[in-house]
Design a protein around this motif. Structure first.
Motif, short mmCIF file in Angstrom:
data_model
loop_
_atom_site.label_atom_id
_atom_site.label_comp_id
_atom_site.label_asym_id
_atom_site.label_seq_id
_atom_site.Cartn_x
_atom_site.Cartn_y
_atom_site.Cartn_z
N TYR A 292 -12.24 -19.15 8.78
CA TYR A 292 -10.61 -18.99 9.44
C TYR A 292 -9.40 -19.47 9.57
CZ TYR A 292 -13.98 -15.34 12.12
OH TYR A 292 -14.25 -13.80 11.99
N SER A 293 -9.38 -20.42 9.08
CA SER A 293 -8.54 -21.45 9.34
C SER A 293 -7.62 -20.91 7.69
CB SER A 293 -8.73 -22.78 8.85
OG SER A 293 -7.33 -23.62 9.51
N SER B 77 -6.16 -17.98 9.35
CA SER B 77 -4.59 -17.97 9.66
C SER B 77 -3.69 -18.69 9.26
CB SER B 77 -4.21 -18.79 10.92
OG SER B 77 -6.04 -18.24 11.34
N SER C 183 -0.51 -16.43 7.99
CA SER C 183 0.96 -17.31 8.67
C SER C 183 1.84 -17.01 7.86
CB SER C 183 1.41 -18.86 9.30
OG SER C 183 -0.11 -18.61 10.44
N GLN D 147 -1.30 -13.44 17.63
CA GLN D 147 -2.58 -14.07 17.78
C GLN D 147 -3.88 -14.60 16.58
OE1 GLN D 147 -4.34 -11.88 21.26
NE2 GLN D 147 -5.09 -13.78 22.03
N THR D 148 -4.19 -15.63 16.80
CA THR D 148 -5.07 -15.60 15.57
C THR D 148 -6.10 -15.24 15.48
OG1 THR D 148 -6.51 -17.73 16.70
CG2 THR D 148 -3.95 -18.28 15.16
N SER E 191 -8.84 -16.17 17.36
CA SER E 191 -8.40 -16.01 19.49
C SER E 191 -9.01 -14.21 19.80
CB SER E 191 -7.08 -16.45 19.34
OG SER E 191 -6.63 -16.45 20.31
N ASN F 120 -1.86 -18.77 19.59
CA ASN F 120 -1.26 -18.07 18.29
C ASN F 120 -1.32 -18.45 16.91
OD1 ASN F 120 -0.76 -16.36 20.19
ND2 ASN F 120 0.59 -17.59 21.04
N LEU F 121 -0.57 -17.46 15.94
CA LEU F 121 -0.71 -18.35 14.68
C LEU F 121 0.71 -18.77 14.30
CD1 LEU F 121 -1.14 -14.72 12.71
CD2 LEU F 121 -2.41 -16.67 12.52
#
Length: 1052
Positions: free
Chosen positions: A289-290, A293, A297, A365-366, A369, A379-380
């Protein structure tokens, strides 16, 4: 460059802009520890190829060398140089240089075009646009190719040749880089390879199919799109910067909503599917998930960056077709020319749009999240990098400043031309102009300058167009025009005020002429003045007024074009223009009025002449009555009658003057009145005589019946002598006058008939002469009383003298308030006059001595000591006492002389006491001056603490003297008059005591000095020779300081 290359470079650029998660490196010990893989891991294909290339280069170099040597001519045998010139090291150096040149002349493979194209793809397209940048790229490519060839030659030289250890050979850029170490394939490596590949698959989430779908979704949504539409901004025409800011903010919000309603739901939908996390281990879910994101982003940041770049590109100086046009006004407020909005406001609004774009999409939001639905969403990271924002701000600032330069120059043109209207120059010019004396035409010329300036300003264009600005100058034009017209109105009001005053002056002069012309004259003089005034007004005055009215008409014609008259000014203008017609009937009415007044005044003058003649006859008859006045008791009445007649004669004289003046005005012959002149001459002796007799009667009455003690023999004798002379002169005058009258009568009688002579009688005795004789006899009789008055009314007479006189006559003669000269004369003191005279003479001598003593005492009332402050001690000292001492000496001698007189006995005690006081004052001043001299001498010495320690006894004595001296001078300063200052009780004794103490102090000082002289004889002599001081003070002061060490390093 072809389009295909450009597209490839763009794609490469987009690929490079993606931010991938960090690569997880394998452990260093994988595939190295097993001995079967060491040989395989160490093998390098590139190393083998490089060896082949080197061998080919060496072979080619040898062949070239052989061909070159074959072409050369046989060399001469080398000369026999000294061993120092043919050293082995030098030979090695020259040999190396030759071999290096041979190696460097070998062909070098140029840099591959593929490498150069790859370099160019790394450069953004925006930096390659334009002719100049293309030339720059070409020069950079040439430079890279040249550097590559030079590096290859250096590598070739260092690979083939070994540089000998010779110091004078040039440096060749350091050693070659080490060749990469290959893998050692001597040990098996398949298992480690599989392990490394599995680790990559488990940690490199970017290659996950879901990531590919996310990336495709981003490309589909955001490819070649921006948040804002910048295409139609310039087409909207001039807009307010606030409006642009509002519009773009609204667009940004809508675009943000659109993204959140389209793209973001698709992303969420993508990760809600089951296959989204297929192959992702639970422990790697956070890393996965990172990565999601980070990818999201990067896509959003790229969108924001492209939006910022698009906004900045609107202000590109090479492409102004998209540049927005802002509305800016030049305003004039509070005597200031300003831009609205200001340049700073415009710049701030433009830059705020960058900030607004950067603030967009900051609340996305990510995925974890959103999926978890936590209360505190994460948030991103969509914040643009700082360097992007700095680049945008700097670029926009430069663009805004560049595009506002034209408007600024236009503003400076206004300032240069019209700044003098409100910087005080115009006001100063107007004030200077108003203080000077200028004609009406000069005023109008100056006013027209301001009106012309206002017209010039209004003809200036309202709008000035620039690439980014539409400058609206209407408000500034209106303000400057109003300012110029305001200055013109100031001058207009000024000359209008002068014009109004001139009209009022013209009307007031006409009114004055009317008032004078219609005024009924009260006197003949007023009538003649009126005739002269009207005559002058008809000729000179009216002509001047008509010229002034014509000038007023000229000025009015100008004012009607540029000035709005109030109603009262219009009425005043009409009045001025109507006066020439209204004045002629007034002059006609004046002619009739003058004719009637002239006839009336002539009749009045005739009546006054007849009345004056009758009055003079009455006065003559009254004058004849004075010759019959003979009663001395009625002298007061006679004086009153004479004064009344003199007053009537004076009134007649004034009437004559008035009549003659009227006759002169009417141009008649002047009438003479000799009888009046005769009356003035005849009455004067009677007036003097009657006043003289009345004065004598009053003086005699005062002397005879007034206070006896108030009489003064000397003044009485002088007054009586004056009365005697005057009565004698008066008697002679009237006797002479009587003789003349008799002679005239006799002459007239001879002309008569003889019968009339017989009838004529002898003239009677003159009453005035009789009165003169009587008064003369009275004065002679009174003269006999004067000696008695002189003796008895002596100002020196005292009670003791009256007592002596009373003893002589046998009864008390002391006068009191009721005693008069008449009563004294009735005592019949004539037999005792000689004895009384002796007593009176003694009283006079005593009185003169007493008066002299009182004069001496009174002299000291204004004599005071002169005091002056002594340095900074706060104590006063005496100065300039020579005059006081001279007065003392003079008065002491006079007092001693007076004591020797035989007439001093009545006040001998007083004169003795005054003599003693003068002598004491003299002694006090002498002692005072002695103390002052010694105190001035010693005070600087005993101010020193060292002296007080060296001479304690003399110091205490001086302190006593100093205290007494300060008290005495303090008392003297309160009242410095000599008598008051010397009246201090015990002053003389205190000063004498101080002098005794001062003598003791001086003896002690001299002894102290002699003692020091014995110890320092040479020093004392040197000091005397250098300073020239011989006094005891100088020797003591300098010697003591020298001995005490205070002048050890100081030159005297």
């Amino acid at each position: 460059m072809s389009d295909a290359n450009k597209a490839a470079i763009a794609a490469e650029k987009e690929a490079l802009n993606l931010k991938l998660p960090p690569i997880v490196h394998l452990p260093e010990n994988i595939g190295v520890d097993t001995p079967t893989q060491s040989k395989l891991l160490k093998y390098r294909r590139s190393k083998e190829q490089q060896q082949k290339i080197n061998q080919l280069v060496i072979d080619g170099a040898k062949r070239n060398l052989d061909r070159t040597l074959d072409k050369r001519t046989p060399l001469l045998p080398p000369p026999d140089y000294p061993q120092t010139m043919t050293s082995e090291m030098k030979k090695k150096g020259f040999n190396y240089i030759y071999m290096k040149q041979c190696v460097e002349s070998s062909p070098i493979v140029p840099i591959q075009q593929e490498w150069l194209d790859h370099m160019l793809r790394l450069i953004p397209e925006s930096l390659k646009e334009g002719k100049e940048r293309e030339e720059l790229l070409e020069s950079l490519i040439n430079e890279v190719s040249s550097d590559f060839e030079n590096s290859m030659r250096r590598y070739l030289v260092q690979s083939v040749l070994v540089k000998p250890p010779v110091k004078w050979l040039e440096d060749e850029g350091g050693p070659l880089p080490e060749s990469p170490v290959g893998l050692d394939y001597s040990n098996p490596w398949h298992s480690s390879y599989v392990q490394a590949r599995n680790q990559i698959f488990s940690n490199l989430h970017i290659i996950h199919p879901t990531m590919k779908m996310l990336l495709d979704l981003g490309y589909t949504t955001f490819a070649d799109t921006v948040l804002l539409d910048f295409t139609g901004i310039r087409a909207k025409g001039p807009i307010d910067c606030e409006s642009l800011k509002t519009d773009l903010s609204i667009q940004t919000r809508k675009a943000e909503e659109k993204i959140m309603n389209t793209w973001y739901p698709k992303v969420i939908n993508l990760f809600t599917k089951k296959e989204a996390l297929e192959g992702v281990k639970p422990e790697k879910l956070d890393a996965f998930y990172s990565c999601v994101s980070t990818l999201m982003s990067n896509q959003l940041k790229d969108l924001l960056r492209r939006t910022v770049e698009g906004f900045v590109k609107l202000f590109d100086p090479k492409d102004q077709q998209r540049l927005p046009i802002f509305k800016i006004e030049l305003t004039f407020d509070d005597d200031k020319m300003e831009f609205y909005p200001t340049f700073q406001d415009l710049e701030d609004n433009v830059l705020s749009l960058v900030e607004r774009i950067a603030e967009a999409l900051q609340n996305v939001q990510t995925v974890p999240s959103w999926l978890s639905g936590t209360s505190t969403p994460v948030n991103l990271d969509t914040e643009l990098p700082e360097h992007v924002l700095h680049w945008a701000v700097d670029t926009l600032k430069a663009a805004v400043h560049r595009n506002l330069e034209g408007a600024r120059k236009h503003y400076e043109t206004y300032v240069e031309k019209y700044n003098w209207l409100f910087d005080g120059t115009a006001v100063e010019n107007i004030e200077t102009f108003q203080t000077e004396d200028h004609t009406f035409d000069e005023y109008t010329e100056f006013i027209e300058k301001f009106f012309s300036l206002a017209s010039e300003i209004m003809l200036l264009p309202q709008w000035i167009h620039y690439p980014m600005v539409r400058l609206d100058c209407e408000d500034l034009k209106t303000g400057l025009t109003n300012k110029a017209k305001a200055f013109a109105n100031i001058l207009l009001n000024d000359i209008a005020s002068k014009y109004r005053k001139e009209n009022e002056c013209i009307c007031s002069e006409f009114e004055a002429i009317k008032e004078h012309a219609l005024k009924v004259p009260e006197t003949t003089e007023e009538m003649m003045d009126l005739i002269s005034y009207v005559e002058k007004a008809r000729t000179v005055g009216i002509e001047e007024l008509i010229l002034r009215i014509q000038e007023s008409k000229h000025q009015m014609s100008y004012f009607l074009d540029v000035f709005l008259f109030p109603q009262e000014d219009l009425a005043l203008n009409a009045t001025v223009l109507m006066w020439p017609r209204k004045i002629n009937p007034i002059f006609d009415e004046n002619d009739e009025l003058i004719e009637n007044a002239k006839h009336k005044k002539e009749n009045e003058l005739m009546a006054k002449r007849e009345k004056l003649i009758l009055e003079i006859e009455k006065e003559s008859r009254r004058m004849e009555e004075f010759t019959e006045f003979a009663e001395l008791e009625r002298m007061q009445q006679y004086v009153t009658d004479v004064r009344q007649l003199q007053k009537r004669i004076q009134e007649s004289e004034e009437a004559v003057q008035f009549i003659n003046k009227e006759e002169e005005l009417f141009k008649w012959e002047l009438t003479k009145y000799p009888e009046l002149d005769k009356l003035k001459v005849n009455i004067e002796p009677y007036q003097k005589f009657f006043n003289f007799v009345l004065k004598w009667q009053r003086s005699e009455k005062r002397w005879m019946d007034g206070g006896f003690l108030d009489l003064n023999g000397e003044s009485m004798e002088a007054d009586v002598e004056e009365f005697s002379r005057e009565i004698f002169k008066t008697l002679k005058f009237f006797q002479t006058k009587l003789k003349k009258e008799l002679q005239e009568k006799r002459k007239a009688a001879r002309k008569r008939s003889l019968e009339e002579e017989k009838i004529e009688e002898e003239p009677k005795e003159n009453a005035t002469i009789t009165m003169c004789s009587t008064v003369m006899e009275q004065i002679k009789a009174f003269k006999e009383y004067i000696p008695t008055v002189s003796i008895l009314c002596n100002p020196g007479m005292r009670a003791r003298h009256w007592k002596q006189m009373s003893e002589i006559v046998g009864y008390d003669l002391t006068p009191d308030s009721g005693t008069t000269l008449r009563k004294v004369l009735k005592l019949n003191l004539t037999p005792y006059v000689e004895q009384f005279e002796v007593i009176s003479a003694g009283a006079s001598k005593e009185f003169s001595l007493e008066k002299a003593m009182n004069t001496m005492i009174g002299t000291w009332d204004d004599i005071a000591f002169h005091l002056s402050l002594y340095r900074d001690t706060g104590v006063c000292i005496l100065s300039s006492v020579d005059e006081i001492q001279a007065i003392l000496d003079d008065q002491i001698i006079k007092t001693q002389t007076m004591r020797g007189s035989p007439f001093i006995k009545p006040f001998e005690h007083e004169i003795k006491a005054w003599e003693d006081r003068l002598i004491r004052i003299q002694e006090t001043i002498d002692e005072w001056l002695k103390v002052q001299a010694q105190w001035l001498y010693l005070e600087p010495i005993f101010c020193s603490e060292d002296i007080m320690q060296q001479m304690p006894e003399e110091g205490r004595q001086f302190q006593t003297v100093d205290r007494h001296w300060r008290d005495i001078m303090k008392f003297c300063a309160k009242d410095p008059k000599v008598l008051a200052a010397t009246s201090l009780t015990g002053l003389l004794e205190k000063l004498q005591n101080c002098n005794e103490l001062l003598e003791k102090i001086m003896k002690g000082l001299n002894a102290y000095l002699e003692k020091k002289r014995l110890f320092f004889p040479r020093l004392i002599q040197n000091l005397q020779e250098e300073t020239g001081f011989e006094s005891g003070l100088a020797k003591l002061y300098f010697v003591f300081l020298k001995c005490s060490g205070h002048l050890r390093h100081r030159k005297l």
